[in-house]
Design a protein around this motif. Structure first.
Motif, PDB file in Angstrom:
ATOM      1  N   GLN A  12       0.829  -1.200   0.000  1.00  0.00           N
ATOM      2  CA  GLN A  12       0.000   0.000   0.000  1.00  0.00           C
ATOM      3  C   GLN A  12       0.866   1.254   0.000  1.00  0.00           C
ATOM      4  O   GLN A  12       0.546   2.233  -0.675  1.00  0.00           O
ATOM      5  CB  GLN A  12      -0.953   0.007   1.198  1.00  0.00           C
ATOM      6  CG  GLN A  12      -1.907   1.191   1.212  1.00  0.00           C
ATOM      7  CD  GLN A  12      -2.793   1.267  -0.015  1.00  0.00           C
ATOM      8  OE1 GLN A  12      -3.752   0.541  -0.136  1.00  0.00           O
ATOM      9  NE2 GLN A  12      -2.478   2.157  -0.952  1.00  0.00           N
ATOM     10  N   GLU A  13       1.990   1.218   0.712  1.00  0.00           N
ATOM     11  CA  GLU A  13       2.897   2.369   0.740  1.00  0.00           C
ATOM     12  C   GLU A  13       3.556   2.592  -0.618  1.00  0.00           C
ATOM     13  O   GLU A  13       3.897   3.717  -0.964  1.00  0.00           O
ATOM     14  CB  GLU A  13       3.974   2.167   1.801  1.00  0.00           C
ATOM     15  CG  GLU A  13       3.449   2.241   3.210  1.00  0.00           C
ATOM     16  CD  GLU A  13       4.486   1.866   4.256  1.00  0.00           C
ATOM     17  OE1 GLU A  13       5.682   1.744   3.907  1.00  0.00           O
ATOM     18  OE2 GLU A  13       4.098   1.690   5.423  1.00  0.00           O
ATOM     19  N   ARG A  14       3.717   1.524  -1.376  1.00  0.00           N
ATOM     20  CA  ARG A  14       4.420   1.558  -2.652  1.00  0.00           C
ATOM     21  C   ARG A  14       3.581   2.158  -3.788  1.00  0.00           C
ATOM     22  O   ARG A  14       4.112   2.522  -4.828  1.00  0.00           O
ATOM     23  CB  ARG A  14       4.791   0.115  -3.017  1.00  0.00           C
ATOM     24  CG  ARG A  14       5.803  -0.037  -4.091  1.00  0.00           C
ATOM     25  CD  ARG A  14       6.061  -1.507  -4.394  1.00  0.00           C
ATOM     26  NE  ARG A  14       6.638  -2.222  -3.272  1.00  0.00           N
ATOM     27  CZ  ARG A  14       6.816  -3.520  -3.219  1.00  0.00           C
ATOM     28  NH1 ARG A  14       6.453  -4.294  -4.221  1.00  0.00           N
ATOM     29  NH2 ARG A  14       7.363  -4.078  -2.168  1.00  0.00           N
ATOM     30  N   THR A  15       2.262   2.248  -3.595  1.00  0.00           N
ATOM     31  CA  THR A  15       1.398   2.707  -4.680  1.00  0.00           C
ATOM     32  C   THR A  15       0.537   3.895  -4.259  1.00  0.00           C
ATOM     33  O   THR A  15       0.244   4.056  -3.073  1.00  0.00           O
ATOM     34  CB  THR A  15       0.499   1.552  -5.179  1.00  0.00           C
ATOM     35  OG1 THR A  15      -0.252   1.994  -6.310  1.00  0.00           O
ATOM     36  CG2 THR A  15      -0.451   1.057  -4.100  1.00  0.00           C
ATOM     37  N   ASP A  16       0.146   4.690  -5.240  1.00  0.00           N
ATOM     38  CA  ASP A  16      -0.747   5.821  -4.972  1.00  0.00           C
ATOM     39  C   ASP A  16      -2.212   5.392  -4.949  1.00  0.00           C
ATOM     40  O   ASP A  16      -3.054   6.091  -4.409  1.00  0.00           O
ATOM     41  CB  ASP A  16      -0.565   6.912  -6.035  1.00  0.00           C
ATOM     42  CG  ASP A  16       0.776   7.610  -5.907  1.00  0.00           C
ATOM     43  OD1 ASP A  16       1.333   7.645  -4.793  1.00  0.00           O
ATOM     44  OD2 ASP A  16       1.280   8.109  -6.935  1.00  0.00           O
ATOM     45  N   ARG A  17      -2.508   4.245  -5.562  1.00  0.00           N
ATOM     46  CA  ARG A  17      -3.906   3.799  -5.586  1.00  0.00           C
ATOM     47  C   ARG A  17      -4.266   3.158  -4.253  1.00  0.00           C
ATOM     48  O   ARG A  17      -3.406   2.680  -3.515  1.00  0.00           O
ATOM     49  CB  ARG A  17      -4.142   2.807  -6.726  1.00  0.00           C
ATOM     50  CG  ARG A  17      -3.505   1.463  -6.507  1.00  0.00           C
ATOM     51  CD  ARG A  17      -3.719   0.518  -7.680  1.00  0.00           C
ATOM     52  NE  ARG A  17      -2.908  -0.657  -7.500  1.00  0.00           N
ATOM     53  CZ  ARG A  17      -3.288  -1.756  -6.869  1.00  0.00           C
ATOM     54  NH1 ARG A  17      -4.516  -1.842  -6.390  1.00  0.00           N
ATOM     55  NH2 ARG A  17      -2.463  -2.783  -6.720  1.00  0.00           N
ATOM     56  N   ARG A  18      -5.508   3.174  -3.942  1.00  0.00           N
ATOM     57  CA  ARG A  18      -5.978   2.500  -2.735  1.00  0.00           C
ATOM     58  C   ARG A  18      -6.239   1.044  -3.102  1.00  0.00           C
ATOM     59  O   ARG A  18      -7.025   0.759  -4.005  1.00  0.00           O
ATOM     60  CB  ARG A  18      -7.253   3.148  -2.232  1.00  0.00           C
ATOM     61  CG  ARG A  18      -7.687   2.584  -0.919  1.00  0.00           C
ATOM     62  CD  ARG A  18      -8.700   3.495  -0.298  1.00  0.00           C
ATOM     63  NE  ARG A  18      -8.719   3.283   1.123  1.00  0.00           N
ATOM     64  CZ  ARG A  18      -9.727   3.625   1.875  1.00  0.00           C
ATOM     65  NH1 ARG A  18     -10.766   4.225   1.340  1.00  0.00           N
ATOM     66  NH2 ARG A  18      -9.700   3.395   3.158  1.00  0.00           N
ATOM     67  N   ILE A  19      -5.555   0.144  -2.430  1.00  0.00           N
ATOM     68  CA  ILE A  19      -5.704  -1.276  -2.739  1.00  0.00           C
ATOM     69  C   ILE A  19      -7.134  -1.705  -2.419  1.00  0.00           C
ATOM     70  O   ILE A  19      -7.594  -1.539  -1.290  1.00  0.00           O
ATOM     71  CB  ILE A  19      -4.672  -2.116  -1.958  1.00  0.00           C
ATOM     72  CG1 ILE A  19      -3.260  -1.811  -2.487  1.00  0.00           C
ATOM     73  CG2 ILE A  19      -5.002  -3.598  -2.036  1.00  0.00           C
ATOM     74  CD1 ILE A  19      -2.147  -2.491  -1.743  1.00  0.00           C
ATOM     75  N   PRO A  20      -7.839  -2.250  -3.419  1.00  0.00           N
ATOM     76  CA  PRO A  20      -9.231  -2.650  -3.182  1.00  0.00           C
ATOM     77  C   PRO A  20      -9.341  -3.922  -2.355  1.00  0.00           C
ATOM     78  O   PRO A  20      -8.497  -4.815  -2.451  1.00  0.00           O
ATOM     79  CB  PRO A  20      -9.786  -2.867  -4.595  1.00  0.00           C
ATOM     80  CG  PRO A  20      -8.613  -3.032  -5.483  1.00  0.00           C
ATOM     81  CD  PRO A  20      -7.440  -2.390  -4.815  1.00  0.00           C
ATOM     82  N   LEU A  21     -10.389  -3.963  -1.546  1.00  0.00           N
ATOM     83  CA  LEU A  21     -10.723  -5.142  -0.749  1.00  0.00           C
ATOM     84  C   LEU A  21     -12.115  -5.611  -1.138  1.00  0.00           C
ATOM     85  O   LEU A  21     -13.018  -4.796  -1.336  1.00  0.00           O
ATOM     86  CB  LEU A  21     -10.751  -4.814   0.749  1.00  0.00           C
ATOM     87  CG  LEU A  21      -9.478  -4.400   1.434  1.00  0.00           C
ATOM     88  CD1 LEU A  21      -9.749  -4.156   2.923  1.00  0.00           C
ATOM     89  CD2 LEU A  21      -8.397  -5.433   1.275  1.00  0.00           C
ATOM     90  N   PHE A  22     -12.268  -6.926  -1.222  1.00  0.00           N
ATOM     91  CA  PHE A  22     -13.566  -7.540  -1.468  1.00  0.00           C
ATOM     92  C   PHE A  22     -13.823  -8.538  -0.357  1.00  0.00           C
ATOM     93  O   PHE A  22     -12.890  -9.161   0.161  1.00  0.00           O
ATOM     94  CB  PHE A  22     -13.570  -8.290  -2.805  1.00  0.00           C
ATOM     95  CG  PHE A  22     -13.474  -7.413  -4.007  1.00  0.00           C
ATOM     96  CD1 PHE A  22     -14.615  -7.037  -4.707  1.00  0.00           C
ATOM     97  CD2 PHE A  22     -12.246  -6.952  -4.447  1.00  0.00           C
ATOM     98  CE1 PHE A  22     -14.523  -6.225  -5.819  1.00  0.00           C
ATOM     99  CE2 PHE A  22     -12.142  -6.141  -5.558  1.00  0.00           C
ATOM    100  CZ  PHE A  22     -13.289  -5.770  -6.249  1.00  0.00           C
ATOM    101  N   VAL A  23     -15.087  -8.723  -0.015  1.00  0.00           N
ATOM    102  CA  VAL A  23     -15.482  -9.783   0.904  1.00  0.00           C
ATOM    103  C   VAL A  23     -16.243 -10.807   0.086  1.00  0.00           C
ATOM    104  O   VAL A  23     -17.179 -10.462  -0.640  1.00  0.00           O
ATOM    105  CB  VAL A  23     -16.380  -9.245   2.046  1.00  0.00           C
ATOM    106  CG1 VAL A  23     -16.911 -10.389   2.898  1.00  0.00           C
ATOM    107  CG2 VAL A  23     -15.620  -8.262   2.903  1.00  0.00           C
ATOM    108  N   ALA A  24     -15.824 -12.066   0.184  1.00  0.00           N
ATOM    109  CA  ALA A  24     -16.537 -13.176  -0.459  1.00  0.00           C
ATOM    110  C   ALA A  24     -17.372 -13.859   0.600  1.00  0.00           C
ATOM    111  O   ALA A  24     -16.848 -14.321   1.617  1.00  0.00           O
ATOM    112  CB  ALA A  24     -15.529 -14.142  -1.085  1.00  0.00           C
TER     113      ALA A  24
END
Length: 149
Positions: A129-141
């Motif tokens: 997460q620190e390495r990228t400017d995008r917000r890492i998406p999370l999904f719940v299955a």
């Protein structure tokens, strides 16, 4: 009926083949880490083909948390787009295979709680997460009664 199209990535293709050909008794950890993975079966957004993606096993009770980290790359992995279009998936967790339905986590409190679980299961997520400017998406299955891909 949709056709399975293996990943162009050698390690992904080989891991999926080993995992599935063994009935979920081999290939159940991420390469050299020893950490558990699940296989997420989903439909390709553009092709409609069946795709299979190994992801870190992150659990929240009976649900799975799917993390679109792609190692901190600047773009989301292809499977994220696929799940946004078609939330019906099948998850293989070792020998257990079950149809599930995903939803992207938008609520900040829920996301914060689930992100902590994800980082506890696989600490490199914090660095990604620190390495990228995008917000890492999370999904719940979550368990689903709908047919799997």
């Amino acid at each position: 009926m949709a056709k399975y199209v293996p990943s162009p990535s050698d390690w992904v293709r080989e891991q999926v083949e080993l995992y599935e050909s063994s009935g979920g008794t081999k290939g159940t950890t991420l390469r050299d880490t020893g950490l558990p993975v699940v296989i997420v079966t989903h439909h390709g957004n553009k092709t409609g083909a069946i795709r299979k993606t190994p992801l870190m096993r992150v659990k929240d009770g009976n649900d799975y948390i799917l993390v679109g980290s792609q190692g901190g790359a600047p773009t989301d992995p292809a499977w994220v787009h696929n799940l946004r279009v078609d939330p019906n998936v099948e998850i293989r967790d070792e020998t257990v295979v079950q149809p599930m339905r995903v939803r992207e986590v938008k609520d900040e409190r829920e996301r914060s709680r689930l992100w902590k679980l994800a980082v506890a299961a696989f600490p490199p997520y914090a660095e990604y997460q620190e390495r990228t400017d995008r917000r890492i998406p999370l999904f719940v299955a979550e368990r689903s009664g709908s047919p799997a891909p």
